[in-house]
Every structure is written in C-alpha cells, then in structure tokens.
Write a protein that holds these residues in place. Structure first.
Motif, PDB file in Angstrom:
ATOM      1  N   LEU A 105       0.803  -1.225   0.000  1.00 33.82           N
ATOM      2  CA  LEU A 105       0.000   0.000   0.000  1.00 33.82           C
ATOM      3  C   LEU A 105       0.838   1.278   0.000  1.00 33.82           C
ATOM      4  O   LEU A 105       0.465   2.258  -0.646  1.00 33.82           O
ATOM      5  N   TYR A 106       1.937   1.293   0.712  1.00 35.87           N
ATOM      6  CA  TYR A 106       2.727   2.526   0.780  1.00 35.87           C
ATOM      7  C   TYR A 106       3.278   2.963  -0.581  1.00 35.87           C
ATOM      8  O   TYR A 106       3.220   4.151  -0.902  1.00 35.87           O
ATOM      9  N   PRO A 107       3.784   2.055  -1.406  1.00 32.91           N
ATOM     10  CA  PRO A 107       4.228   2.519  -2.734  1.00 32.91           C
ATOM     11  C   PRO A 107       3.103   3.151  -3.550  1.00 32.91           C
ATOM     12  O   PRO A 107       3.332   4.096  -4.310  1.00 32.91           O
ATOM     13  N   LEU A 108       1.877   2.650  -3.369  1.00 34.36           N
ATOM     14  CA  LEU A 108       0.737   3.251  -4.068  1.00 34.36           C
ATOM     15  C   LEU A 108       0.492   4.680  -3.586  1.00 34.36           C
ATOM     16  O   LEU A 108       0.171   5.567  -4.392  1.00 34.36           O
ATOM     17  N   LEU A 109       0.634   4.902  -2.289  1.00 33.12           N
ATOM     18  CA  LEU A 109       0.433   6.245  -1.743  1.00 33.12           C
ATOM     19  C   LEU A 109       1.502   7.204  -2.258  1.00 33.12           C
ATOM     20  O   LEU A 109       1.199   8.345  -2.622  1.00 33.12           O
ATOM     21  N   ILE A 110       2.732   6.755  -2.289  1.00 31.36           N
ATOM     22  CA  ILE A 110       3.817   7.612  -2.786  1.00 31.36           C
ATOM     23  C   ILE A 110       3.611   7.905  -4.264  1.00 31.36           C
ATOM     24  O   ILE A 110       3.795   9.031  -4.713  1.00 31.36           O
ATOM     25  N   ALA A 111       3.169   6.897  -5.018  1.00 33.58           N
ATOM     26  CA  ALA A 111       2.897   7.108  -6.444  1.00 33.58           C
ATOM     27  C   ALA A 111       1.748   8.083  -6.653  1.00 33.58           C
ATOM     28  O   ALA A 111       1.714   8.811  -7.643  1.00 33.58           O
ATOM     29  N   SER A 112       0.806   8.122  -5.704  1.00 33.92           N
ATOM     30  CA  SER A 112      -0.336   9.024  -5.841  1.00 33.92           C
ATOM     31  C   SER A 112       0.065  10.494  -5.728  1.00 33.92           C
ATOM     32  O   SER A 112      -0.677  11.369  -6.146  1.00 33.92           O
ATOM     33  N   LEU A 113       1.244  10.750  -5.167  1.00 32.26           N
ATOM     34  CA  LEU A 113       1.685  12.148  -5.032  1.00 32.26           C
ATOM     35  C   LEU A 113       1.931  12.796  -6.387  1.00 32.26           C
ATOM     36  O   LEU A 113       1.808  13.999  -6.540  1.00 32.26           O
ATOM     37  N   SER A 114       2.297  11.994  -7.376  1.00 33.02           N
ATOM     38  CA  SER A 114       2.525  12.553  -8.708  1.00 33.02           C
ATOM     39  C   SER A 114       1.453  12.038  -9.659  1.00 33.02           C
ATOM     40  O   SER A 114       1.731  11.585 -10.750  1.00 33.02           O
ATOM     41  N   SER A 115       0.204  12.115  -9.223  1.00 30.45           N
ATOM     42  CA  SER A 115      -0.916  11.582  -9.996  1.00 30.45           C
ATOM     43  C   SER A 115      -1.335  12.475 -11.159  1.00 30.45           C
ATOM     44  O   SER A 115      -2.277  12.166 -11.857  1.00 30.45           O
ATOM     45  N   ASP A 116      -0.593  13.557 -11.378  1.00 31.02           N
ATOM     46  CA  ASP A 116      -0.963  14.438 -12.491  1.00 31.02           C
ATOM     47  C   ASP A 116      -0.431  13.925 -13.821  1.00 31.02           C
ATOM     48  O   ASP A 116      -0.584  14.573 -14.849  1.00 31.02           O
ATOM     49  N   GLY A 117       0.194  12.730 -13.809  1.00 35.88           N
ATOM     50  CA  GLY A 117       0.647  12.142 -15.056  1.00 35.88           C
ATOM     51  C   GLY A 117       2.103  12.403 -15.372  1.00 35.88           C
ATOM     52  O   GLY A 117       2.654  11.790 -16.272  1.00 35.88           O
ATOM     53  N   ILE A 166       5.699  15.752   2.175  1.00 32.65           N
ATOM     54  CA  ILE A 166       4.687  14.705   2.292  1.00 32.65           C
ATOM     55  C   ILE A 166       5.324  13.335   2.133  1.00 32.65           C
ATOM     56  O   ILE A 166       5.031  12.403   2.892  1.00 32.65           O
ATOM     57  N   GLU A 167       6.228  13.207   1.170  1.00 31.43           N
ATOM     58  CA  GLU A 167       6.890  11.917   0.974  1.00 31.43           C
ATOM     59  C   GLU A 167       7.724  11.539   2.206  1.00 31.43           C
ATOM     60  O   GLU A 167       7.736  10.386   2.626  1.00 31.43           O
ATOM     61  N   ARG A 168       8.383  12.518   2.803  1.00 32.47           N
ATOM     62  CA  ARG A 168       9.158  12.256   4.027  1.00 32.47           C
ATOM     63  C   ARG A 168       8.214  11.842   5.160  1.00 32.47           C
ATOM     64  O   ARG A 168       8.487  10.898   5.900  1.00 32.47           O
ATOM     65  N   ASP A 169       7.083  12.542   5.281  1.00 31.07           N
ATOM     66  CA  ASP A 169       6.105  12.182   6.307  1.00 31.07           C
ATOM     67  C   ASP A 169       5.538  10.779   6.057  1.00 31.07           C
ATOM     68  O   ASP A 169       5.302  10.019   7.002  1.00 31.07           O
TER      69      ASP A 169
END
Length: 168
Positions: free
Chosen positions: A42-54, A69-72
């Motif tokens: 799940l955590y890699p999905l959350l980190i990937a969601s940070l750059s969800s603008d494509g 946010i990524e550090r948090d």
C-alpha cells in the motif's frame, strides 16, 4: 530453474504438476498475507499518488510540499511497521485480519504525522474497494493506540485512529 538443475531428468511440466499436487494436499493453506505484506503493497501506491498528475518526478521539479509529504509518508511507514511489530505481542490481535491490523496501523500513523486529506482520501479509496471490516479496523486502531502509548510513554503527541471519517 529447477528443471535445468535436474539436467533433463525432470521437465517443467512435471514440476508444475507436483507443485499443484502439493498445494491441493495442503488445501491451499500456504503463506497467508501478514499485515506487513499489506503495508509493503500500500505505501508505494500512496507515494505514487503524489505525482498523480501524469508527470513523473524525473520530468518535472518536485515541490517542497511533495518532498515533505513523501518524508512524512516514510516516517508514517516506519511507525506503521513499529505498530505492527507491537501487535504481534498482544493477544487480541490473534483473531484480527491482517488487512485490518495494517489499515489501522496506517490510519494511526497518518494522524501522528498529519498526512494530508488528499492522500488519506486516496488511501480510503484504495482499501474501500476490498472487503474491509470497519468495526475491526476501529477496534485494532484503539488497541494499537493503547499499545503505542504503553511502549512510548514519553511521546506526548495524542493521536486518535478514526476510520477516515474526517472531512474529505
């Protein structure tokens, strides 16, 4: 690989047949997923969601907020891992689903590190697509909070573990 080690004495098909036979004899009781398996996925999905603008992080400059946010999230991963390790020591978690323990640990750590609502919303979206027992998650969250307070009494930051019932 195993077939090549057998120097032609056993074929890939024979190995696959034997593996299937073993799994059927074990009634498919193999390696059940642990709370850490859920966290690790799940955590890699959350980190990937940070750059969800494509755009990828290499094709554009990351903002300071994204880095924070990524550090948090990384700190949240560490706390979630610690909470899961604590859960192994507590009898009430024996009958809880691994997914419930993982979700509760993540929600608790999100509160602890003030993870933004958009990331929480994405997480809620992700896990709500699966069979998650919200009552069990809330119970696990309360128990994890109690365990954390007992293990870390000097940590003065009070955290609750609501099941993402905050405004989205």
């Amino acid at each position: 690989m195993i077939a090549s080690m057998c120097k032609g004495e056993v074929t890939v098909s024979q190995i696959e047949t034997m593996e299937l036979h073993i799994m059927k004899d074990l009634q498919w009781h193999l390696f059940p997923p642990t709370p850490m398996n859920f966290i690790d996925n799940l955590y890699p999905l959350l980190i990937a969601s940070l750059s969800s603008d494509g755009t990828t992080s290499s094709s554009r400059k990351r903002s300071r907020q994204e880095d924070d946010i990524e550090r948090d999230l990384q700190d949240s991963l560490d706390l979630s891992t610690f909470l899961i390790e604590l859960s192994v020591c507590a009898y009430p978690f024996i009958m809880a689903k691994s997914s419930s323990i993982a979700v509760a640990a993540m929600l608790y750590s999100f509160d602890h590190f003030d993870i933004p609502q958009d990331v929480r919303g994405y997480f809620k979206e992700t896990y709500s697509q699966h069979d998650v027992d919200t009552t069990e998650v809330e119970t696990c969250g309360t128990l994890l909070g109690d365990l954390y307070e007992a293990a870390m009494p000097q940590d003065d930051k009070e955290v609750s573990c609501p099941l993402i019932s905050d405004e989205e």
